[in-house]
Design a protein around this motif. Structure first.
Motif, PDB file in Angstrom:
ATOM      1  N   LEU A  58       0.835  -1.208   0.000  1.00  0.00           N
ATOM      2  CA  LEU A  58       0.000   0.000   0.000  1.00  0.00           C
ATOM      3  C   LEU A  58       0.871   1.259   0.000  1.00  0.00           C
ATOM      4  O   LEU A  58       0.620   2.203  -0.753  1.00  0.00           O
ATOM      5  CB  LEU A  58      -0.947   0.001   1.206  1.00  0.00           C
ATOM      6  CG  LEU A  58      -2.105  -0.985   1.156  1.00  0.00           C
ATOM      7  CD1 LEU A  58      -2.779  -1.108   2.527  1.00  0.00           C
ATOM      8  CD2 LEU A  58      -3.131  -0.579   0.101  1.00  0.00           C
ATOM      9  N   VAL A  59       1.909   1.267   0.841  1.00  0.00           N
ATOM     10  CA  VAL A  59       2.813   2.424   0.924  1.00  0.00           C
ATOM     11  C   VAL A  59       3.605   2.568  -0.369  1.00  0.00           C
ATOM     12  O   VAL A  59       3.778   3.674  -0.890  1.00  0.00           O
ATOM     13  CB  VAL A  59       3.739   2.312   2.162  1.00  0.00           C
ATOM     14  CG1 VAL A  59       4.797   3.411   2.149  1.00  0.00           C
ATOM     15  CG2 VAL A  59       2.918   2.378   3.442  1.00  0.00           C
ATOM     16  N   LEU A  60       4.075   1.466  -0.906  1.00  0.00           N
ATOM     17  CA  LEU A  60       4.818   1.483  -2.171  1.00  0.00           C
ATOM     18  C   LEU A  60       3.974   2.111  -3.281  1.00  0.00           C
ATOM     19  O   LEU A  60       4.437   3.001  -4.000  1.00  0.00           O
ATOM     20  CB  LEU A  60       5.215   0.051  -2.539  1.00  0.00           C
ATOM     21  CG  LEU A  60       6.047  -0.153  -3.797  1.00  0.00           C
ATOM     22  CD1 LEU A  60       7.433   0.432  -3.606  1.00  0.00           C
ATOM     23  CD2 LEU A  60       6.148  -1.632  -4.132  1.00  0.00           C
ATOM     24  N   ARG A  61       2.741   1.673  -3.394  1.00  0.00           N
ATOM     25  CA  ARG A  61       1.852   2.213  -4.436  1.00  0.00           C
ATOM     26  C   ARG A  61       1.497   3.675  -4.180  1.00  0.00           C
ATOM     27  O   ARG A  61       1.382   4.465  -5.105  1.00  0.00           O
ATOM     28  CB  ARG A  61       0.599   1.351  -4.540  1.00  0.00           C
ATOM     29  CG  ARG A  61       0.914  -0.017  -5.128  1.00  0.00           C
ATOM     30  CD  ARG A  61      -0.266  -0.954  -5.073  1.00  0.00           C
ATOM     31  NE  ARG A  61       0.133  -2.284  -5.523  1.00  0.00           N
ATOM     32  CZ  ARG A  61      -0.508  -2.973  -6.451  1.00  0.00           C
ATOM     33  NH1 ARG A  61      -1.575  -2.474  -7.029  1.00  0.00           N
ATOM     34  NH2 ARG A  61      -0.075  -4.163  -6.800  1.00  0.00           N
ATOM     35  N   ALA A  62       1.345   4.038  -2.914  1.00  0.00           N
ATOM     36  CA  ALA A  62       0.971   5.411  -2.562  1.00  0.00           C
ATOM     37  C   ALA A  62       2.076   6.410  -2.874  1.00  0.00           C
ATOM     38  O   ALA A  62       1.810   7.587  -3.141  1.00  0.00           O
ATOM     39  CB  ALA A  62       0.609   5.490  -1.081  1.00  0.00           C
ATOM     40  N   THR A  63       3.328   5.965  -2.862  1.00  0.00           N
ATOM     41  CA  THR A  63       4.462   6.886  -3.015  1.00  0.00           C
ATOM     42  C   THR A  63       5.081   6.863  -4.414  1.00  0.00           C
ATOM     43  O   THR A  63       6.078   7.540  -4.650  1.00  0.00           O
ATOM     44  CB  THR A  63       5.556   6.552  -1.978  1.00  0.00           C
ATOM     45  OG1 THR A  63       5.955   5.186  -2.124  1.00  0.00           O
ATOM     46  CG2 THR A  63       5.058   6.796  -0.565  1.00  0.00           C
ATOM     47  N   GLU A  64       4.493   6.125  -5.333  1.00  0.00           N
ATOM     48  CA  GLU A  64       5.063   5.970  -6.682  1.00  0.00           C
ATOM     49  C   GLU A  64       5.366   7.301  -7.375  1.00  0.00           C
ATOM     50  O   GLU A  64       6.354   7.415  -8.085  1.00  0.00           O
ATOM     51  CB  GLU A  64       4.094   5.186  -7.582  1.00  0.00           C
ATOM     52  CG  GLU A  64       4.009   3.729  -7.286  1.00  0.00           C
ATOM     53  CD  GLU A  64       2.929   3.013  -8.110  1.00  0.00           C
ATOM     54  OE1 GLU A  64       3.046   1.789  -8.229  1.00  0.00           O
ATOM     55  OE2 GLU A  64       2.007   3.676  -8.620  1.00  0.00           O
ATOM     56  N   ASP A  65       4.534   8.291  -7.160  1.00  0.00           N
ATOM     57  CA  ASP A  65       4.679   9.561  -7.881  1.00  0.00           C
ATOM     58  C   ASP A  65       5.435  10.628  -7.099  1.00  0.00           C
ATOM     59  O   ASP A  65       5.439  11.791  -7.492  1.00  0.00           O
ATOM     60  CB  ASP A  65       3.291  10.097  -8.268  1.00  0.00           C
ATOM     61  CG  ASP A  65       2.555   9.154  -9.208  1.00  0.00           C
ATOM     62  OD1 ASP A  65       3.219   8.458 -10.008  1.00  0.00           O
ATOM     63  OD2 ASP A  65       1.313   9.109  -9.141  1.00  0.00           O
ATOM     64  N   TYR A  66       6.073  10.251  -5.997  1.00  0.00           N
ATOM     65  CA  TYR A  66       6.781  11.213  -5.151  1.00  0.00           C
ATOM     66  C   TYR A  66       8.275  10.886  -5.143  1.00  0.00           C
ATOM     67  O   TYR A  66       8.703   9.922  -4.496  1.00  0.00           O
ATOM     68  CB  TYR A  66       6.240  11.184  -3.719  1.00  0.00           C
ATOM     69  CG  TYR A  66       4.808  11.629  -3.611  1.00  0.00           C
ATOM     70  CD1 TYR A  66       4.491  12.947  -3.299  1.00  0.00           C
ATOM     71  CD2 TYR A  66       3.758  10.733  -3.826  1.00  0.00           C
ATOM     72  CE1 TYR A  66       3.169  13.365  -3.206  1.00  0.00           C
ATOM     73  CE2 TYR A  66       2.437  11.139  -3.736  1.00  0.00           C
ATOM     74  CZ  TYR A  66       2.152  12.458  -3.430  1.00  0.00           C
ATOM     75  OH  TYR A  66       0.851  12.863  -3.337  1.00  0.00           O
TER      76      TYR A  66
END
Length: 192
Positions: A58-66
């Motif tokens: 979940l964290v990996l996917r949430a931070t993809e664009d940062y």
């Protein structure tokens, strides 16, 4: 490189976590923020957590664009329950080129003296503290410490507990989660 460590269960991650992390990396001297997914917080019951790899996903996917916000599963291989001092020692050995600091809410600063070896943490690392509107207590003594920096970050009162409860009640909380994390959570039918 100066890294801010934002520890959490991320059960699940929500937009409030990203707002704080992004604000810290843009409005302080931190060069990156690592969202450290904690397998077992000593102050929480482990049974209420999603499996570690799902919360990390979940964290990996949430931070993809940062570019400046990174997911970290560094604690997954460390003895449990996890204590911040042990994680910091491990990170310093693994990444000697970085200087690690902690990001925490004002509520955590009040309980900070209960942490294992908190004096050593405070001596060797800086604390970046963000405000919490729900705090009614007088200011903790630690606010005046040279290694404590209060950052006037946006006050976000969203909690993972609220999100889990809302999902069980079949509420649409999609706006409270990063899009890619929401898709994964929905596909996996978590918290239902």
């Amino acid at each position: 490189m100066k890294i801010g460590l934002f520890f959490g269960s991320y059960n699940p991650i929500h937009v409030g976590h990203l707002i704080i992390a992004n604000h810290m990396v843009e409005y302080s001297d931190l060069e990156e923020v690592w969202l450290v997914v904690t397998p077992h917080n000593p102050f929480k019951k482990k049974s209420s957590l999603l499996e570690d790899h799902h919360r990390f996903q979940l964290v990996l996917r949430a931070t993809e664009d940062y570019a400046k916000i990174k997911p970290s599963n560094i604690e997954f291989g460390l003895p449990q329950p996890n204590y911040t001092i042990n994680t910091l020692i491990h990170l310093e050995e693994k990444y000697p080129q970085h200087h690690f600091n902690l990001i925490m809410g004002l509520d955590n600063l009040y309980s900070f003296p209960k942490w294992k070896n908190y004096e050593k943490i405070l001596e060797d690392h800086e604390l970046y503290v963000y405000p919490r509107i729900s705090m009614n207590m007088s200011s903790p003594d630690l606010l005046s410490h040279k290694n404590v920096h209060v950052i006037e970050a946006p006050i976000v009162e969203i909690s993972s507990t609220f999100i889990r409860k809302a999902i069980k009640e079949k509420k649409n909380i999609r706006a409270l989660m990063p899009h890619n994390a929401w898709i994964y959570l929905d596909e996996m039918n978590f918290y239902k």
